[in-house]
Design a protein around this motif. Structure first.
Motif, mmCIF file in Angstrom:
data_model
loop_
_atom_site.group_PDB
_atom_site.id
_atom_site.type_symbol
_atom_site.label_atom_id
_atom_site.label_comp_id
_atom_site.label_asym_id
_atom_site.label_seq_id
_atom_site.Cartn_x
_atom_site.Cartn_y
_atom_site.Cartn_z
ATOM 1 N N LEU A 330 0.796 -1.226 0.000
ATOM 2 C CA LEU A 330 0.000 0.000 0.000
ATOM 3 C C LEU A 330 0.840 1.292 0.000
ATOM 4 N N PRO A 331 1.948 1.378 0.775
ATOM 5 C CA PRO A 331 2.743 2.606 0.720
ATOM 6 C C PRO A 331 3.232 2.928 -0.689
ATOM 7 N N PHE A 332 3.769 1.926 -1.389
ATOM 8 C CA PHE A 332 4.266 2.162 -2.747
ATOM 9 C C PHE A 332 3.124 2.535 -3.686
ATOM 10 N N GLU A 333 1.994 1.830 -3.577
ATOM 11 C CA GLU A 333 0.866 2.133 -4.465
ATOM 12 C C GLU A 333 0.374 3.559 -4.251
ATOM 13 N N PHE A 334 0.333 3.997 -2.998
ATOM 14 C CA PHE A 334 -0.081 5.375 -2.700
ATOM 15 C C PHE A 334 0.905 6.369 -3.312
ATOM 16 N N MET A 335 2.204 6.152 -3.063
ATOM 17 C CA MET A 335 3.225 7.088 -3.538
ATOM 18 C C MET A 335 3.349 7.098 -5.062
ATOM 19 N N LEU A 391 11.283 11.173 -11.094
ATOM 20 C CA LEU A 391 10.109 10.660 -10.407
ATOM 21 C C LEU A 391 10.188 9.153 -10.158
ATOM 22 N N SER A 392 10.655 8.388 -11.129
ATOM 23 C CA SER A 392 10.734 6.926 -10.957
ATOM 24 C C SER A 392 11.659 6.562 -9.803
ATOM 25 N N ASP A 393 12.779 7.283 -9.682
ATOM 26 C CA ASP A 393 13.718 7.035 -8.578
ATOM 27 C C ASP A 393 13.062 7.366 -7.236
ATOM 28 N N LEU A 394 12.302 8.467 -7.221
ATOM 29 C CA LEU A 394 11.619 8.872 -5.995
ATOM 30 C C LEU A 394 10.586 7.817 -5.586
ATOM 31 N N GLN A 395 9.756 7.402 -6.524
ATOM 32 C CA GLN A 395 8.718 6.409 -6.215
ATOM 33 C C GLN A 395 9.331 5.086 -5.747
ATOM 34 N N ALA A 396 10.456 4.708 -6.352
ATOM 35 C CA ALA A 396 11.089 3.418 -6.041
ATOM 36 C C ALA A 396 11.587 3.356 -4.597
ATOM 37 N N LEU A 397 11.822 4.505 -3.983
ATOM 38 C CA LEU A 397 12.283 4.508 -2.595
ATOM 39 C C LEU A 397 11.269 3.871 -1.647
ATOM 40 N N PHE A 398 10.007 3.812 -2.074
ATOM 41 C CA PHE A 398 8.943 3.297 -1.212
ATOM 42 C C PHE A 398 8.617 1.835 -1.478
ATOM 43 N N LEU A 399 9.345 1.225 -2.398
ATOM 44 C CA LEU A 399 9.059 -0.157 -2.785
ATOM 45 C C LEU A 399 9.236 -1.153 -1.640
#
Length: 403
Positions: A330-335, A391-399
């Motif tokens: 859920l954290p990654f999906e939200f971010m 953006l992709s690098d930022l989102q990946a931090l939450f994976l």
């Protein structure tokens, strides 16, 4: 009852604790196009013109109603804030068919009085007064797939319209609709910075309240993936992005999402709900849904092939896949959604829509801030200019984030 459509099954106890349900939207997929574009990976199918064209439209709308009725128990009592007719090319359907579809939706759902109702349209299906008829049928917002005003680029993209048809379609949309969107693409095969500027300036001459501008990417399972065209170098694509931002800003269009620019009050409410991790019921061939309950978030996928979808929907079983979003995902999906927005997200929305405390993403937020990818205060988190660029690098931090 099929568990994927059973509200009792969906509302059983679970680990998640959602204090309130998010806003709800309705997405309706109309899957036919005149011709499949070589870059397109959407669920679209070439339309066969002929004597049975109208009966196909009628049969498909009947299937949509059956799908909606089977889905109602999952969203019982909830108001729908926005409706989006996507495709495919929804404007292939007659204004009479769209009128019937929207009337049927209103009869079955509680639509908010000021609900935004968007329909995608292509200049290749444009004829005089057709957009006016869609407005009379209840469409409040039109999204026109122009992609380019340059005939050479339109041909390379496999579009069925030319520059003149695009200009005529946008002219009527600007006269008929208070708010409308132009879809454009950049970093096209052989495109120069000057050519891109001309495309954007042609679009801006119509004073559109909203523009969506997408970088052409080569998607798997497309004609372009099999026969890839030569695209502009990355540095040129970045220059194009800078030019787009500069030209749109000069016309009062603010970049509120990675690919979306709007005048104040004209942001796409339907897409904003996606990006803010709201709920949406998707009906139609291949449509996706995300529906929240007190103790879980469900995702559904409809049958993809139109004939099979119609057959299954008529039996009240339109869903081919139903999965519960795991707590750790859920954290990654939200971010993945919320960080696409220039304004980011409110901390309370993260808590409300994932059922998790901010501590579940604290390490990733700290790392993102250290890297200069986000800014934050006591109430909000937002991507910086650098965060938008990477953006992709930022989102990946939450994976890998888990509670």
């Amino acid at each position: 009852m099929n568990p994927s459509m059973d509200p009792v099954h969906a509302m059983r106890p679970g680990l998640l604790q959602l204090k309130a349900l998010p806003p709800l939207s309705l997405y309706v997929h109309l899957p036919w196009c005149i011709k499949k574009c070589p870059y397109c990976d959407f669920n679209s199918h070439e339309f066969r013109e002929g004597a049975d064209a109208l009966s196909t439209q009628d049969a498909y709308i009947n299937a949509l109603f059956a799908d909606l009725e089977a889905s109602l128990p999952l969203i019982w009592g909830r108001s729908v804030q926005t409706v989006f007719l996507g495709g495919g090319t929804p404007s292939l359907f007659s204004p009479e068919a769209i009128d019937r579809l929207l009337s049927g939706i209103r009869a079955r759902l509680r639509l908010a009085p000021d609900a935004e109702i968007t329909m995608e349209a292509n200049p290749g299906t444009f004829e005089k007064d057709r957009f006016k008829a869609f407005r009379q049928a209840g469409i409040t917002r039109l999204s026109i797939g122009v992609q380019s005003f340059d005939n050479a680029h339109l041909k390379a993209l496999g579009r069925v319209h030319d520059r003149d048809q695009a200009l005529a379609a946008v002219t009527e949309a600007a006269q008929v609709f208070d708010t409308f969107n132009l879809d454009l693409m950049y970093a096209l095969p052989g495109q120069t910075l000057e050519g891109l500027s001309q495309d954007i300036q042609t679009a801006l001459a119509f004073a559109p309240p909203h523009i969506s501008i997408y970088h052409l990417t080569i998607e798997p399972n497309t004609v372009f993936a099999k026969f890839p065209p030569t695209l502009p170098e990355e540095d040129l694509a970045y220059d194009m992005m800078d030019r787009i931002t500069e030209l749109t800003l000069a016309q009062g269009l603010a970049r509120y999402e990675v690919s979306a620019y709007a005048k104040a009050g004209h942001q796409c409410a339907h897409n904003l709900n996606y990006w803010q991790f709201g709920d949406y019921l998707g009906i139609g061939a291949g449509a996706h849904s995300k529906i929240s309950f007190a103790h879980r978030v469900l995702r559904q996928v409809r049958y993809r092939e139109p004939a099979l979808y119609m057959q299954q929907a008529s039996k009240g079983e339109p869903v081919t896949q139903s999965t519960e979003v795991s707590r750790q995902d859920l954290p990654f999906e939200f971010m993945l959604n919320a960080l696409r927005l220039r304004g980011g997200f409110a901390l309370e929305d993260y808590v409300d829509r994932t059922g998790q405390a901010m501590t579940s993403v604290q390490k990733a937020l700290q790392k993102a801030e250290t890297m200069g990818l986000i800014g934050r205060d006591l109430h909000r988190v937002w991507p910086t200019e650098k965060g938008f660029d990477f953006l992709s690098d930022l989102q990946a931090l939450f994976l890998s984030e888990t509670d």
